[in-house]
Structures are given as C-alpha cells and as structure tokens.
Design a protein around this motif. Structure first.
Motif, short mmCIF file in Angstrom:
data_model
loop_
_atom_site.label_atom_id
_atom_site.label_comp_id
_atom_site.label_asym_id
_atom_site.label_seq_id
_atom_site.Cartn_x
_atom_site.Cartn_y
_atom_site.Cartn_z
N ARG A 40 34.65 42.72 36.95
CA ARG A 40 34.80 41.86 35.78
C ARG A 40 33.52 41.86 34.93
O ARG A 40 33.59 41.85 33.71
N GLY A 82 44.51 42.18 36.34
CA GLY A 82 43.18 41.57 36.27
C GLY A 82 42.82 40.75 37.49
O GLY A 82 41.65 40.58 37.80
N GLU A 83 43.82 40.27 38.21
CA GLU A 83 43.57 39.48 39.41
C GLU A 83 43.04 40.35 40.55
O GLU A 83 42.51 39.83 41.52
N LEU A 142 41.03 38.04 30.19
CA LEU A 142 39.92 38.45 31.04
C LEU A 142 38.63 38.55 30.24
O LEU A 142 37.54 38.41 30.78
N SER A 151 42.97 43.59 28.40
CA SER A 151 42.07 42.60 28.99
C SER A 151 41.96 41.36 28.12
O SER A 151 41.95 40.24 28.63
#
Length: 80
Positions: free
Chosen positions: A17, A9-10, A71, A66
């Motif tokens: 996003r 997710g980074e 996220l 996620s």
C-alpha cells in the motif's frame, strides 16, 4: 463452504500500500526505493505483486482502480 470474495486491495500488504501510494504520486521505482530505504529491485517486485493482486493491465489502470476502491485519493495537478 465458499470463502467470501475479497476485493483486490484487501490483499495488499502494508508495504504494498505504501508503494502503491508513491506510484500514484508519479514517483519512479528508484525514488520510491530511496524513500523507503530498500533496493530498486525490491520496489519492482512490489510493483509486480501489486499489479497481479489488483489485476491491473497497466499503471494507469492500477491508479484508476485504486482511486475508485478508495485505496488512494485522486490527485489533481495542484496536489503535488
């Protein structure tokens, strides 16, 4: 020297996003494209890139990973 491992997710861009959050809401690419004022093809490209970066097998797997990674927030039926 070995670079530190980054969580999948980074590696997502700000736009990815945004797309991920709308995918998690259950919106189809056409509606996401309309909401973000871009082409449907652009959204499909973002979706493919998100799936690759997150190493997701399918959308259900992507949403689960996620949510677990923080996220997106887990959504229940009443959150629509």
């Amino acid at each position: 020297a070995v670079a530190p491992m980054r969580r999948p997710g980074e590696m997502l861009t700000k736009r990815e996003r945004e797309v991920l959050d709308l995918v998690a809401c259950g919106l189809p690419s056409r509606e996401i494209a309309r909401a973000l004022q871009v082409s449907e093809k652009t959204i499909e490209t973002h979706r493919v890139n998100i799936m690759k970066k997150m190493k997701a097998r399918n959308v259900s797997h992507l949403i689960g990973m996620s949510a677990q990674a923080g996220l997106i927030r887990a959504r229940g039926r009443s959150d629509s």
